[in-house]
Design a protein around this motif. Structure first.
Motif, mmCIF file in Angstrom:
data_model
loop_
_atom_site.group_PDB
_atom_site.id
_atom_site.type_symbol
_atom_site.label_atom_id
_atom_site.label_comp_id
_atom_site.label_asym_id
_atom_site.label_seq_id
_atom_site.Cartn_x
_atom_site.Cartn_y
_atom_site.Cartn_z
ATOM 1 N N ARG A 266 18.943 42.222 72.860
ATOM 2 C CA ARG A 266 20.582 41.455 72.301
ATOM 3 C C ARG A 266 19.932 40.163 70.963
ATOM 4 O O ARG A 266 21.085 40.135 70.397
ATOM 5 C CB ARG A 266 21.587 41.372 73.445
ATOM 6 N N ASP A 270 21.461 39.451 67.797
ATOM 7 C CA ASP A 270 21.934 38.689 67.235
ATOM 8 C C ASP A 270 21.473 37.870 66.332
ATOM 9 O O ASP A 270 21.830 36.926 64.914
ATOM 10 C CB ASP A 270 21.926 37.256 68.558
ATOM 11 N N THR A 335 25.546 43.105 67.698
ATOM 12 C CA THR A 335 25.631 41.546 68.010
ATOM 13 C C THR A 335 26.834 40.980 68.024
ATOM 14 O O THR A 335 28.172 41.641 67.054
ATOM 15 C CB THR A 335 24.860 40.864 67.448
#
Length: 517
Positions: A266, A270, A335
């Motif tokens: 993640r 992101d 994301t």
């Protein structure tokens, strides 16, 4: 302990009167009762000792034995004190119901039996517990050393005499002891999400199977794994809980590893999300894709997801989006930093698999419906982006498709760019207030007339436009005389002040009836 071991006590002089071929039943405890129906106090596997005080007349023996059989007792021990010997009607009833029966001599008390059997049973249980704990410590050590669930599940399940699978909330397989049919996976996932409480017992292709939740982060059933396992049909009811005790901890270790790996993924995703939100260059987007394991030159598909109506942490939407895109079986980055109020997934897809991936996403979203409760899940899917340079445009397409999905009905909706005409894809990005105002301005008088007179002018207009303004073709499809059709279209023109012989007015009517609202 087996029944055979419990009865093999020379000092007790117990005599088997029926069921001599059925002495390999497991024994859970020794229970003394003179109730005519002791089922409420039985859980299965008991040796039931009785002094026959419940026996008053014909039929009493059958009722008592039937109750014990229904509870799944291991055997019945009848004392001689009341009658001097075991009555023949009790022997016959035990034979009918398949319950082993043994005679307890008058000089042997029930306390003698309990004192003889219980210490051996406790010793065996302690040995079994030590074995379980030793095995569990070995599994923890193995997983800490790099072994994965897929490597350990088969030998552990085989040792326990069970078939088992670890599945996600969409029915995606994490690990298993063998193949399982897609329809069985979907049925298990539906049962898991819809169950009022867990563990739950379900039917799996004619077999009894248990479902146990293995929560992760965030703690919600939509984001949880499930352990589904089936034991031998001949096994006692307690076998299911015995299997769960060993397997759940093992699966929980794997889930902890997966959650940790997910946090790393993640963070990388992101970075891509922030680059997209900031309008970064193709060079920066390429670097972000590479860091997440996606080839920038591959065909990219964008999925926009929004989860509403659930009072849960925001990260649940990310977890649900991850599960939806992973169900497609392709590399993806997910994301929550690319779009406001939505989660974005970027998938690397071979051009030949675009339709397959879209269908898999639709199936995954539909499968999550039983777990949504009062919530709503909307998903928009872009068209294919040939390379990283086309990725920002695909993000916009997915966002527009998401707007259309949010305007749809039902707890879960998926809209792809291919579902929208080019004009609808353009208009899906128009604010909802503007769409409603345009529709009311163009169609408002006709809708009001239909409500007041039940005239179906809107339906007539729709068919007329679908026939490209052909009077004869529209009349035939509506089963109307051409003059009747002309009258109805004329009434539409009077109500709206528009002329349907003019192309711009036709376009306005067409869009007003088809744009998302």
């Amino acid at each position: 302990m087996l029944l055979r071991e419990a009865l093999d006590r020379p000092r007790l002089r117990l005599t088997v009167l029926s069921g001599a071929d059925d002495l390999d039943r497991p024994v859970s405890r020794v229970y003394v009762t003179d109730l005519p129906d002791p089922r409420r106090y039985l859980s299965g596997g008991e040796i039931v000792l009785t002094g026959l005080m419940w026996r008053r007349g014909a039929g009493d023996a059958d009722r008592f034995v039937a109750a014990c059989a229904a509870a799944g007792v291991a055997a019945i021990g009848a004392g001689d004190a009341a009658y001097g010997s075991v009555p023949e009607d009790l022997v016959a009833a035990c034979r009918r119901h398949g319950v082993p029966l043994f005679e307890v001599p008058v000089e042997v008390s029930f306390r003698d039996i309990i004192d003889q059997v219980n210490p051996t049973m406790w010793a065996q249980r302690a040995t079994g517990l030590a074995t379980v704990l030793g095995r569990y410590r070995g599994l923890v050590t193995a997983m800490a050393g790099g072994a994965r669930l897929v490597d350990l599940l088969k030998p552990v399940a085989a040792d326990l005499g069970a078939e088992c699978w670890v599945l996600t909330s969409t029915g995606r397989i994490v690990a298993g002891t063998g193949p399982i049919a897609p329809e069985s996976r979907r049925a298990l996932a539906t049962s898991f999400l819809a169950a009022g409480r867990l563990p739950a017992v379900v039917d799996l292709a004619g077999r009894r199977a248990w479902l146990v939740g293995v929560p992760g982060r965030p703690e919600h059933r939509l984001a949880a794994w499930m352990l589904a396992y089936a034991v031998d049909p001949a096994a006692p009811d307690t076998a299911g809980s015995d299997v769960a005790a060993e397997l759940v901890s093992l699966v929980a270790l794997e889930r902890a590893h997966a959650d940790e790996a997910g946090r790393v993924e993640r963070r990388l995703a992101d970075q891509l999300g922030r680059a997209l939100a900031a309008g970064a260059s193709s060079v920066d987007l390429r670097a972000a894709l590479l860091s997440g394991g996606l080839a920038p030159q591959s065909t990219l598909l964008v999925v926009a997801v929004r989860l509403t109506g659930l009072t849960t942490p925001p990260e649940l939407a990310v977890a649900v989006a991850e599960e939806v895109v992973r169900s497609a079986g392709v590399s993806a980055m997910v994301t929550g930093d690319a779009l406001p109020d939505a989660v974005l997934g970027v998938l690397g897809v071979a051009p030949t698999r675009l339709a397959e991936v879209t269908d898999a996403i639709r199936a995954a979203v539909a499968g999550l419906t039983p777990g949504l409760g009062a919530g709503r899940l909307a998903v928009g899917i872009s068209g294919p982006a040939a390379d990283v340079g086309a990725l920002p445009g695909a993000v916009e397409q997915a966002g527009h498709a998401l707007v259309t999905a949010l305007a749809g009905a039902g707890p879960a909706t998926v809209v792809s760019a291919g579902d929208l005409g080019s004009h609808l894809l353009l208009l899906s990005g128009v604010p909802a207030e503007a769409r409603r105002a345009f529709r009311d301005r163009v169609l408002g008088p006709v809708l009001a007339y239909d409500r007041a007179h039940d005239a179906d002018l809107v339906g007539t207009l729709d068919e007329f436009l679908n026939c490209a303004g052909s009077w004869s073709r529209a009349a035939a499809r509506l089963h109307l005389h051409v003059n009747t059709l002309r009258y109805r279209i004329g009434r539409v023109e009077q109500l709206t002040g528009r002329d349907l012989s003019r192309f711009p007015d036709r376009v306005d009517f067409y869009l007003a009836m088809r744009l998302p609202h």
